[in-house]
Design an enzyme around this catalytic site. Structure first.
Site, PDB file in Angstrom:
ATOM      1  N   GLY A   1       0.771  -1.255   0.000  1.00  0.00           N
ATOM      2  CA  GLY A   1       0.000   0.000   0.000  1.00  0.00           C
ATOM      3  C   GLY A   1       0.792   1.289   0.000  1.00  0.00           C
ATOM      4  O   GLY A   1       0.345   2.283  -0.565  1.00  0.00           O
TER       5      GLY A   1
ATOM      6  N   GLU B   1       3.555   4.096   6.357  1.00  0.00           N
ATOM      7  CA  GLU B   1       2.344   3.305   6.064  1.00  0.00           C
ATOM      8  C   GLU B   1       1.418   4.067   5.124  1.00  0.00           C
ATOM      9  O   GLU B   1       1.488   5.295   5.030  1.00  0.00           O
ATOM     10  CB  GLU B   1       1.588   3.064   7.370  1.00  0.00           C
ATOM     11  CG  GLU B   1       2.229   2.024   8.256  1.00  0.00           C
ATOM     12  CD  GLU B   1       1.233   0.927   8.585  1.00  0.00           C
ATOM     13  OE1 GLU B   1       0.599   0.396   7.653  1.00  0.00           O
ATOM     14  OE2 GLU B   1       1.082   0.638   9.777  1.00  0.00           O
TER      15      GLU B   1
ATOM     16  N   ASP C   1      -6.006   2.370  10.320  1.00  0.00           N
ATOM     17  CA  ASP C   1      -7.445   2.225  10.497  1.00  0.00           C
ATOM     18  C   ASP C   1      -7.704   1.766  11.938  1.00  0.00           C
ATOM     19  O   ASP C   1      -7.819   2.581  12.847  1.00  0.00           O
ATOM     20  CB  ASP C   1      -7.928   1.211   9.452  1.00  0.00           C
ATOM     21  CG  ASP C   1      -9.426   1.032   9.424  1.00  0.00           C
ATOM     22  OD1 ASP C   1     -10.139   1.864   9.997  1.00  0.00           O
ATOM     23  OD2 ASP C   1      -9.894   0.042   8.817  1.00  0.00           O
TER      24      ASP C   1
ATOM     25  N   LYS D   1      -7.501   7.101   9.747  1.00  0.00           N
ATOM     26  CA  LYS D   1      -8.964   6.927   9.858  1.00  0.00           C
ATOM     27  C   LYS D   1      -9.266   6.638  11.334  1.00  0.00           C
ATOM     28  O   LYS D   1      -9.464   5.493  11.708  1.00  0.00           O
ATOM     29  CB  LYS D   1      -9.347   5.734   8.982  1.00  0.00           C
ATOM     30  CG  LYS D   1     -10.512   6.002   8.085  1.00  0.00           C
ATOM     31  CD  LYS D   1     -10.709   5.076   6.931  1.00  0.00           C
ATOM     32  CE  LYS D   1     -10.679   3.611   7.139  1.00  0.00           C
ATOM     33  NZ  LYS D   1     -11.103   2.855   5.942  1.00  0.00           N
TER      34      LYS D   1
ATOM     35  N   VAL E   1     -11.249   3.782   1.098  1.00  0.00           N
ATOM     36  CA  VAL E   1     -10.663   4.563   0.013  1.00  0.00           C
ATOM     37  C   VAL E   1      -9.662   3.744  -0.805  1.00  0.00           C
ATOM     38  O   VAL E   1      -9.076   2.778  -0.305  1.00  0.00           O
ATOM     39  CB  VAL E   1      -9.965   5.837   0.544  1.00  0.00           C
ATOM     40  CG1 VAL E   1     -10.973   6.827   1.105  1.00  0.00           C
ATOM     41  CG2 VAL E   1      -8.909   5.499   1.596  1.00  0.00           C
TER      42      VAL E   1
ATOM     43  N   ARG F   1      -4.628   0.570  -7.359  1.00  0.00           N
ATOM     44  CA  ARG F   1      -3.448   1.149  -6.712  1.00  0.00           C
ATOM     45  C   ARG F   1      -2.832   2.262  -7.550  1.00  0.00           C
ATOM     46  O   ARG F   1      -2.165   3.147  -7.042  1.00  0.00           O
ATOM     47  CB  ARG F   1      -2.381   0.067  -6.488  1.00  0.00           C
ATOM     48  CG  ARG F   1      -2.743  -0.979  -5.457  1.00  0.00           C
ATOM     49  CD  ARG F   1      -1.515  -1.817  -5.116  1.00  0.00           C
ATOM     50  NE  ARG F   1      -1.849  -3.057  -4.453  1.00  0.00           N
ATOM     51  CZ  ARG F   1      -2.052  -3.192  -3.134  1.00  0.00           C
ATOM     52  NH1 ARG F   1      -1.965  -2.144  -2.363  1.00  0.00           N
ATOM     53  NH2 ARG F   1      -2.350  -4.359  -2.619  1.00  0.00           N
TER      54      ARG F   1
HETATM   55  P1  5GP Z   1      -5.295  -1.431  10.484  1.00  0.00           P
HETATM   56  O1  5GP Z   1      -4.443  -2.569  10.948  1.00  0.00           O
HETATM   57  O2  5GP Z   1      -4.848  -0.078  10.991  1.00  0.00           O
HETATM   58  O3  5GP Z   1      -6.767  -1.675  10.743  1.00  0.00           O
HETATM   59  O4  5GP Z   1      -5.279  -1.429   8.932  1.00  0.00           O
HETATM   60  C1  5GP Z   1      -4.267  -1.098   8.149  1.00  0.00           C
HETATM   61  C2  5GP Z   1      -4.415  -1.745   6.802  1.00  0.00           C
HETATM   62  O5  5GP Z   1      -5.786  -1.998   6.433  1.00  0.00           O
HETATM   63  C3  5GP Z   1      -3.888  -0.807   5.755  1.00  0.00           C
HETATM   64  O6  5GP Z   1      -2.496  -0.938   5.593  1.00  0.00           O
HETATM   65  C4  5GP Z   1      -4.700  -1.188   4.543  1.00  0.00           C
HETATM   66  O7  5GP Z   1      -4.099  -2.281   3.892  1.00  0.00           O
HETATM   67  C5  5GP Z   1      -6.033  -1.666   5.095  1.00  0.00           C
HETATM   68  N1  5GP Z   1      -7.038  -0.576   5.035  1.00  0.00           N
HETATM   69  C6  5GP Z   1      -7.672   0.013   6.079  1.00  0.00           C
HETATM   70  N2  5GP Z   1      -8.532   0.959   5.645  1.00  0.00           N
HETATM   71  C7  5GP Z   1      -8.443   0.957   4.295  1.00  0.00           C
HETATM   72  C8  5GP Z   1      -9.085   1.727   3.254  1.00  0.00           C
HETATM   73  O8  5GP Z   1      -9.915   2.620   3.467  1.00  0.00           O
HETATM   74  N3  5GP Z   1      -8.716   1.421   1.977  1.00  0.00           N
HETATM   75  C9  5GP Z   1      -7.803   0.467   1.666  1.00  0.00           C
HETATM   76  N4  5GP Z   1      -7.534   0.253   0.393  1.00  0.00           N
HETATM   77  N5  5GP Z   1      -7.188  -0.283   2.624  1.00  0.00           N
HETATM   78  C10 5GP Z   1      -7.500  -0.018   3.907  1.00  0.00           C
END
Ligand code: 5GP
Length: 180
Positions: A44, A99, A103, A131, A153, A165
């Protein structure tokens, strides 16, 4: 890429360019006397990483790791798997992990634990997008590009089922693909 498929940007290329320049200068100030090792979290972060690295006027080192998170298509379960690790020791180094998006915060928490165990001199995190509404753990993010609402997104490195991407800006998935 026709406009019909890729909808309206949530964050435009121009907004992104400006913000990344600002972030780059801030990071350069903070790491002036240090030896910065930037670690990109793939896939990403690949677009953001390339732009950010070029906005930091320091002789920095780069490395990458590839992670994948298990879970539903649009949700990270927090169970992170390292597919390919960085290739250098970080012991005693000033490390900045880059990163695409934070999220739930579970990926960051996982990486923090993993990297701290390797005894870097310092460890900081930078993300293009934050987020915060879906956060499950307390995390400290040192550099944030944009704080966005709870929407899925794509673009600028971020995917949906490994597509989009290459979109040169950030867009809400629902605006990109109606059946997603
Ligand atoms: P976390 O572990 O913080 O929940 O998530 C991180 C990962 O979730 C990011 O590196 C990404 O791969 C995926 N992710 C979370 N939200 C989004 C989003 O809105 N769009 C996309 N494409 N990936 C997301």
């Amino acid at each position: 890429m026709e406009g019909r498929i890729f909808g309206k940007p949530m964050i435009t290329q121009e907004e992104m360019r400006k913000r990344i320049q600002e972030l780059g200068l801030r990071i350069a100030q903070d790491y002036q006397e240090k030896e910065l090792l930037m670690v990109g979290v793939l896939k990403g972060a690949f677009v953001f990483f390339a732009d950010l690295a070029r906005a930091i006027p320091l002789p920095l080192h780069v490395d990458f790791l590839v992670v994948s998170s298990y879970g539903e298509k649009k949700k990270s379960s927090g169970a992170v798997k390292v597919i390919s690790d960085i290739s250098h020791s970080i012991k005693g180094k000033d490390v900045l992990i880059v990163e695409d998006i934070i999220d739930s915060g579970l990926t960051l928490t996982f990486l923090k634990k993993k990297f701290m165990a390797r005894k870097p001199k310092s460890l900081r995190f930078c993300t293009l997008l934050d987020k915060p509404q879906r956060r499950k753990t307390d995390v400290v993010i040192d550099y944030v590009g944009f704080t966005i609402p709870n929407k899925y997104v794509v673009g600028y490195g971020l995917d949906y089922e490994n597509k989009y991407r290459n979109l040169p800006y950030i867009a809400v998935l629902d605006n990109v693909r109606e059946d997603a």
